[in-house]
Motif scaffolding. Structure first.
Motif, short mmCIF file in Angstrom:
data_model
loop_
_atom_site.label_atom_id
_atom_site.label_comp_id
_atom_site.label_asym_id
_atom_site.label_seq_id
_atom_site.Cartn_x
_atom_site.Cartn_y
_atom_site.Cartn_z
N GLY A 248 0.79 -1.22 0.00
CA GLY A 248 0.00 0.00 0.00
C GLY A 248 0.82 1.27 0.00
N GLY A 249 2.08 1.19 0.38
CA GLY A 249 2.91 2.38 0.44
C GLY A 249 3.71 2.66 -0.82
N PHE A 250 3.38 1.95 -1.93
CA PHE A 250 4.17 2.08 -3.15
C PHE A 250 3.25 2.28 -4.35
N ASP A 251 3.82 2.83 -5.42
CA ASP A 251 3.04 3.06 -6.62
C ASP A 251 2.85 1.80 -7.45
N ALA A 252 3.74 0.84 -7.28
CA ALA A 252 3.61 -0.43 -8.00
C ALA A 252 4.44 -1.49 -7.30
N VAL A 253 4.08 -2.73 -7.55
CA VAL A 253 4.80 -3.89 -7.01
C VAL A 253 5.44 -4.62 -8.19
N VAL A 254 6.75 -4.83 -8.11
CA VAL A 254 7.47 -5.56 -9.15
C VAL A 254 7.82 -6.94 -8.60
N VAL A 255 7.21 -7.97 -9.15
CA VAL A 255 7.47 -9.34 -8.68
C VAL A 255 8.61 -9.93 -9.50
N ARG A 256 9.71 -10.24 -8.84
CA ARG A 256 10.85 -10.78 -9.56
C ARG A 256 11.20 -12.18 -9.05
N ASN A 257 12.41 -12.41 -8.60
CA ASN A 257 12.84 -13.77 -8.26
C ASN A 257 12.33 -14.17 -6.88
N SER A 258 11.04 -14.44 -6.82
CA SER A 258 10.38 -14.73 -5.54
C SER A 258 10.23 -16.21 -5.27
N GLY A 259 10.78 -17.07 -6.14
CA GLY A 259 10.73 -18.51 -5.90
C GLY A 259 9.37 -19.11 -6.26
N PRO A 260 9.27 -20.44 -6.29
CA PRO A 260 8.00 -21.09 -6.63
C PRO A 260 6.88 -20.71 -5.67
N VAL A 261 5.76 -20.28 -6.21
CA VAL A 261 4.62 -19.83 -5.40
C VAL A 261 4.12 -20.93 -4.48
N LEU A 262 4.25 -22.19 -4.88
CA LEU A 262 3.72 -23.28 -4.06
C LEU A 262 4.38 -23.33 -2.68
N HIS A 263 5.55 -22.69 -2.51
CA HIS A 263 6.20 -22.66 -1.20
C HIS A 263 5.56 -21.63 -0.27
N TYR A 264 4.75 -20.74 -0.80
CA TYR A 264 4.06 -19.74 0.03
C TYR A 264 2.70 -19.44 -0.61
N GLN A 265 1.98 -20.50 -0.99
CA GLN A 265 0.75 -20.36 -1.77
C GLN A 265 -0.29 -19.49 -1.08
N GLU A 266 -0.48 -19.69 0.22
CA GLU A 266 -1.50 -18.92 0.93
C GLU A 266 -1.19 -17.43 0.92
N ALA A 267 0.08 -17.10 1.16
CA ALA A 267 0.48 -15.69 1.17
C ALA A 267 0.35 -15.08 -0.22
N TYR A 268 0.71 -15.85 -1.25
CA TYR A 268 0.61 -15.32 -2.62
C TYR A 268 -0.85 -15.11 -3.00
N ASP A 269 -1.71 -16.08 -2.67
CA ASP A 269 -3.12 -15.93 -3.00
C ASP A 269 -3.72 -14.70 -2.32
N ALA A 270 -3.34 -14.47 -1.06
CA ALA A 270 -3.84 -13.30 -0.33
C ALA A 270 -3.32 -12.01 -0.97
N PHE A 271 -2.05 -12.00 -1.35
CA PHE A 271 -1.47 -10.83 -2.04
C PHE A 271 -2.20 -10.56 -3.35
N ARG A 272 -2.40 -11.59 -4.14
CA ARG A 272 -3.05 -11.43 -5.44
C ARG A 272 -4.48 -10.92 -5.28
N THR A 273 -5.22 -11.50 -4.34
CA THR A 273 -6.61 -11.08 -4.11
C THR A 273 -6.67 -9.62 -3.67
N ALA A 274 -5.79 -9.25 -2.72
CA ALA A 274 -5.80 -7.88 -2.22
C ALA A 274 -5.37 -6.89 -3.29
N ALA A 275 -4.38 -7.27 -4.10
CA ALA A 275 -3.92 -6.37 -5.16
C ALA A 275 -5.02 -6.12 -6.19
N LEU A 276 -5.70 -7.18 -6.59
CA LEU A 276 -6.77 -7.02 -7.56
C LEU A 276 -7.93 -6.20 -6.98
N ALA A 277 -8.27 -6.46 -5.72
CA ALA A 277 -9.38 -5.74 -5.09
C ALA A 277 -9.04 -4.27 -4.89
#
Length: 267
Positions: free
Chosen positions: A48-77
């Motif tokens: 929320g404190g930035f103009d954009a989020v740049v997703v780079r070498n963050s590793g396989p999402v399956l290692h933090y699936q719940e956190a990624y899903d929450a991030f994606r949902t909140a970003a879209l909303a």
């Protein structure tokens, strides 16, 4: 415009050092944008404190699936600008695109997601079976009988012999460079590759299919014994770039293209 750059600097990638690449990229991008780095598990809280989020070498999402899903949902909303944009149809959305592209007749490694559809694949001594939401070869297995694979949750492909794997790197729809692995057993021992016009036309087929207006994409392919290229993966979430393996002038051109793309994306 400040950017939140998402990376896992401690991810133990095989044959690669994610941290070195992101240290290099953020060092260069600071000449264009103010930015801060964060771990993928912290992106939702901090974005929320930035103009954009740049997703780079963050590793396989399956290692933090719940956190990624929450991030994606909140970003879209919240209308948060995420780079690459969250509309990608490749690995960003899982690997359903592989059976979809197979069914549509695209030049991909033939893929089904249900053992009941094995008759649609070439008959071979062994098949590759992997999770539909997998990455980085996590969960990959080879078997002569894939009939026990879980329908809808796994991908089944013929295990094919190939001469080499090659990757094409794009910023937006602009080709940047290509690298290949001459030894199929050593996927990440890469060398510069000089694509033919036919090679680039192949790669652009999938860039156009994906319809991302901005972002970094990597088209991974294999060269079959007959000389054809087949898509292995379309990386559009956080593709590793192997920038340390290209000449300084190619690195400079890539950073320039990325900065220009981000500036256009933010405006």
């Amino acid at each position: 415009m400040p950017l939140l750059y998402v990376t896992d600097l401690t991810y133990p990638a095989r044959g690669r050092r994610y941290c070195d690449e992101d240290i290099f990229l953020t060092g260069r991008l600071r000449g264009h944008f103010p930015l801060a780095l964060c771990h993928p598990r912290d992106a939702e809280t901090l974005m929320g404190g930035f103009d954009a989020v740049v997703v780079r070498n963050s590793g396989p999402v399956l290692h933090y699936q719940e956190a990624y899903d929450a991030f994606r949902t909140a970003a879209l909303a919240g209308g948060v600008r995420v780079y690459n944009p969250l509309t990608g149809r490749g690995d960003m959305a899982g690997k359903q695109y592989l059976p979809d592209l197979t069914a549509a007749g695209y030049p991909v490694i033939p893929t089904v997601d249900d053992p009941a559809h094995l008759h649609l694949l070439p008959r071979v001594p062994q098949y590759a079976v992997k999770p539909k939401r997998g990455a980085d070869s996590v969960g990959l297995a080879f078997t002569a009988d894939p009939s026990a694979a879980e329908p809808g949750r796994t991908l089944i492909q013929p295990r094919i012999d190939f001469a080499y794997e090659v990757s094409f790197y794009f910023v937006d729809d602009a080709f940047q460079y290509a690298l290949y692995a001459p030894d199929p057993a050593r996927r990440w021992e890469l060398e510069p590759y000089h694509p033919t016009p036919a090679d680039l036309a192949f790669a652009r087929t999938f860039i156009e299919w994906n319809t991302l207006t901005h972002g970094i994409q990597r088209v991974d392919a294999c060269r079959t014994p007959s000389g054809d290229l087949l898509l292995v993966e379309l990386e559009d979430l956080n593709p590793y770039l192997s920038l340390d393996l290209v000449p300084a002038e190619v690195q400079d051109a890539f950073v320039t293209a990325l900065a220009r793309s981000l500036d256009s994306f933010l405006s």
